[in-house]
Design an enzyme around this catalytic site. Structure first.
Site, PDB file in Angstrom:
ATOM      1  CB  CYS B  48      37.950  39.938  27.375  1.00 60.24           C
ATOM      2  SG  CYS B  48      38.181  40.710  25.787  1.00 60.24           S
ATOM      3  CG  ASN B  49      39.175  44.776  26.697  1.00 61.21           C
ATOM      4  OD1 ASN B  49      40.006  44.287  27.451  1.00 61.21           O
ATOM      5  ND2 ASN B  49      39.368  44.918  25.413  1.00 61.21           N
ATOM      6  NE  ARG B  50      33.485  48.124  26.781  1.00 63.50           N
ATOM      7  CZ  ARG B  50      33.919  49.350  27.051  1.00 63.50           C
ATOM      8  NH1 ARG B  50      33.290  50.088  27.937  1.00 63.50           N
ATOM      9  NH2 ARG B  50      34.955  49.837  26.418  1.00 63.50           N
ATOM     10  CD  GLU B 117      36.864  46.007  19.538  1.00 65.13           C
ATOM     11  OE1 GLU B 117      36.571  45.061  18.808  1.00 65.13           O
ATOM     12  OE2 GLU B 117      36.277  46.247  20.606  1.00 65.13           O
ATOM     13  N   PRO B 118      36.058  45.981  15.506  1.00 64.60           N
ATOM     14  CG  PRO B 118      36.164  44.401  13.796  1.00 64.60           C
ATOM     15  CD  PRO B 118      37.017  45.202  14.712  1.00 64.60           C
ATOM     16  CD  GLN B 119      36.990  41.834  17.101  1.00 64.32           C
ATOM     17  OE1 GLN B 119      37.274  42.997  17.367  1.00 64.32           O
ATOM     18  NE2 GLN B 119      37.698  41.097  16.260  1.00 64.32           N
ATOM     19  N   GLY B 192      59.442  29.357  13.389  1.00 63.90           N
ATOM     20  CA  GLY B 192      59.353  29.678  14.810  1.00 63.90           C
ATOM     21  C   GLY B 192      57.997  29.217  15.320  1.00 63.90           C
ATOM     22  CB  ALA B 193      56.657  27.293  17.527  1.00 65.29           C
ATOM     23  CG  MET B 196      55.429  38.340  18.572  1.00 62.46           C
ATOM     24  SD  MET B 196      54.202  39.649  18.373  1.00 62.46           S
ATOM     25  CE  MET B 196      54.921  40.599  17.060  1.00 62.46           C
TER      26      MET B 196
END
Lengths: 266, 440
Positions: B48-50, B117-119, B192-193, B196
């Site tokens: 998704c980032n590259r 980040e490990p992904q 809450g829903a 976050m």
């Protein structure tokens, strides 16, 4: 052989202390786990030493204070290892290992480990032996409860102050420390009680009375009663964990002063 | 052989463009790419980032044009639309050593949006596996990616780049782990829903927390989250009862007054017999009264507290990044040496072939005159081979070593010149040796 094992135990406990201290300082959980492994090796050597000692004829009763401290260190170490096996408590090795090391060092730097039977124990059969083993095991476990309580309070304070964790991910959770403390008290206090009873029987065998009123007996009985009240409060009604930790520390401090302090300064 | 990497990432391209170029199945693109003469091997990394294409080529200029056209035509299957004009300006390009370093940095998560980040390592492994399965990755890119995975492992084990969480949700989970031994038997209450809450819910689920209750003003939204994550949905009127059971309370609902007051918390603690409660208040304004901090068994963290820890952790990661970059640098130089040594391979191969031709030719000339039996012939063959191998061993080893350095290229050139390896045929080279043999 006994002496060699005692030196080996002291060396391994010292190595575990240094590894744990380094692991805690640089926040490396893997070093804390390594320290636990070294401590376990030390406990095996320590256990072998006591096995050899107890195969001697006659069996030395460990009534000599440094020998009793060494035995306490072994019981405390084994109890910690069992707890660490069941829960995420490896970080506590940073406190347990130095204590165990001090306990064994007391025996290493004192007179020979195979303590001769003191004269006043003669004729009491195995009661002196049973008294020292039970009371020392009880004290060791209550000492472990005190260490867990101390760690709990430090960690609790850090979380309340919202400060970053010290010692990395290897440090135990509050829940693990609370449970370890509860287990140590639940197992340690009955052992201490049995130690008091066998001590009283030993006294009767040697002097004809259950209670002679000497400072050791008086303070031990008082300390046992105080700890009994604290333990019953802890288990009688669910207390806040902070209060449980405080009672563990206060109870052991009182026991330490009453039993070991009186013994040392007598 | 040259390495070429062309791609775009979260820093150079907007999400809109990255989305259009992202591919689920890299195989068709890679097969098409390596079918062309200018590309020998290829790996496509699409997250998704590259989106990045790494290729091995002999013709760097032709490969550049080919890879850029792949971005324009093959990756954007539905067309680039209005963002097509932005494509060229969003692409970055690295060659050889720079390309190697980039691959190593990407696998080690030093080029990620969230450093450490490990992904990304798993995604890089998947990309390489896909390239191997479709026959696009060969031995050289294989070696590069294996080296990148080993470098990533080294970075992870020798630095603390991934140790501390940097997202608010992960920080909350990390704090919960400092309070509770395990999440297996713990109960969470989410009030809450919103977005976050959903993020935190995912993080808690990931950490192993299973018993989750969602309470919200609008029952439908609570029900939607509950269905999505296997939780139970409740109205706000049930809060006191739910609170007594909740070990972790995560709250983010609107309202000017905090709903979790000291009195409410005290009642809940009594009901739960003083078992500790971790309150994560990510509501603005705050949902939990800071006065509950005075209660020993309540650990309350609001958004500012969590953000402060996250920032501190991010700062720690940045400090560790400098150490990680040194590891990457060293590993890149190691790989660069191996890659450079490949330059010597054609020269060594040709030299061996040339010398073997000479040896075989000379043996062939001499053997008929000696009238030897088979065993003696074999011995002569073995003897001449051994002599050749012993003579060549030292210079060939030296050539390999020299080829790893840029200055060593001159030695390769000299070798080619001395042994006439670039001569169109072997005759001119063989003749003198032949004459010598004749004379002998």
């Amino acid at each position: 052989m006994v002496l060699a094992l005692e030196y080996l135990t002291a060396a391994l406990y010292l190595l575990a202390s240094l590894t744990a201290g380094a692991g805690f300082t640089v926040a490396r959980p893997v070093m804390l786990r390594a320290a636990v492994a070294v401590l376990a090796a030390g406990a095996v050597a320590h256990g072998a030493m006591f096995t050899l000692l107890h195969s001697a004829e006659p069996t030395p009763p460990l009534t000599h204070l440094p020998s009793a401290l060494s035995f306490m260190a072994w019981v405390g170490t084994v109890a910690f290892l069992l707890l660490a096996w069941r829960a995420r408590l490896a970080g506590l090795v940073a406190l347990v290992a130095p204590m165990s090391c001090l306990g064994v060092a007391a025996a290493v730097f004192s007179t020979p480990a195979t303590t001769a039977l003191p004269g006043h124990a003669a004729g009491a059969g195995s009661l002196p032996h049973a008294h020292v083993l039970l009371a020392s095991a009880g004290l060791a476990l209550l000492g472990l409860a005190g260490l867990a309580g101390l760690s709990f309070l430090v960690e609790h304070r850090r979380l309340k102050k919202k400060r970053p964790i010290v010692g990395g991910a290897g440090w135990p959770s509050l829940e693990a420390l609370d449970r370890a403390g509860a287990f140590a008290v639940a197992a340690g206090f009955p052992l201490l009680t049995l130690g008091v009873i066998t001590g009283s029987l030993w006294q009767r065998a040697t002097s004809g009375a259950y209670f002679s009123g000497n400072p050791h007996e008086t303070f031990c009985l008082l300390a046992w009663a105080v700890y009994g009240v604290l333990a019953s409060v802890r288990f009688g009604a669910r207390q806040p964990a902070v209060r449980c930790a405080l009672t563990s520390i206060a109870g052991f401090a009182f026991l330490g002063i009453a039993v070991l302090g009186v013994e040392l300064f007598a | 052989m040259k390495l070429l990497l062309i791609g775009m990432n979260h820093r150079t391209a907007p999400l809109d463009l990255r989305e259009r170029l992202a591919v689920d199945d890299a195989a068709p693109v890679l097969r098409k790419l390596v079918a062309d003469a200018e590309v020998d091997e290829a790996v496509l990394l699409s997250t998704c980032n590259r989106v990045e294409l790494v290729v091995l080529t002999r013709e760097i200029e032709a490969a550049r044009i080919r890879v850029r056209s792949t971005f324009r035509r093959d990756l954007a299957v539905d067309g680039l639309g209005p963002v097509e004009q932005d494509l060229e300006s969003c692409l970055y390009e690295y060659q050889n050593g720079d390309a190697m370093r980039h691959v190593l940095r990407v696998a080690s998560s030093l080029d990620s949006m969230v450093v450490g980040e490990p992904q990304i390592l798993g995604q890089a492994k998947d990309a390489y596996r896909a390239a191997v399965e479709c026959g696009a990755a060969g031995p050289i890119l294989g070696r590069l990616f294996q080296h990148a995975f080993a470098t990533a492992k080294r970075v992870r084990s020798e630095t603390r780049i991934a140790e501390r969480p940097v997202s608010v949700a992960r920080v909350a989970v990390d704090l919960a782990a400092q309070i509770f031994e395990s999440f297996a038997e713990k109960r969470a209450l989410l009030v809450g829903a919103g977005e976050m809450i959903e993020l935190a819910l995912k993080a808690l689920r990931g950490a192993g927390l299973e018993a989750i209750a969602v309470a919200n003003r609008t029952a439908e939204r609570a029900a939607r989250l509950a269905v999505q994550f296997g939780a139970t949905a409740h109205g706000l009127d049930e809060l006191p009862a739910l609170l007594a059971d909740a070990d972790v309370v995560l709250t983010s609902i609107g309202g000017h007054e905090p709903w979790l007051t000291r009195a409410v918390a005290e009642r809940a603690l009594l009901a739960r017999r003083h078992r500790p409660m971790f309150v994560i208040d990510i509501g603005v304004p705050r949902n939990a009264d800071p006065a509950i901090d005075a209660l020993g068994d309540v650990y309350r963290y609001d958004l500012d507290d969590l953000a402060a820890i996250a920032n501190e952790n991010a700062e720690e990661r940045r400090r560790e990044q400098a150490r990680a970059e040194l590891i990457v640098e060293a590993e890149q130089q190691r790989f660069d040496g191996w890659f450079a040594a490949l330059r010597a391979v054609p020269t060594i191969r040709q030299l061996r072939a040339r010398v073997e031709t000479i040896r075989a030719g000379e043996v062939e000339k001499v053997l008929p005159r000696l009238a030897l039996d088979d065993a003696a012939r074999d011995a002569v063959e073995a003897l001449t081979r051994a002599i050749v191998n012993k003579i060549l061993h030292a210079p060939l080893s030296r050539l390999r070593e020299e080829a790893e350095r840029e200055e060593g290229i001159a030695h390769l050139e000299t070798t080619r010149l001395l042994f006439a390896l670039d001569a169109p045929d072997a005759e001119g080279f063989d003749d003198p040796g032949g004459e010598d043999s004749e004379r002998a």
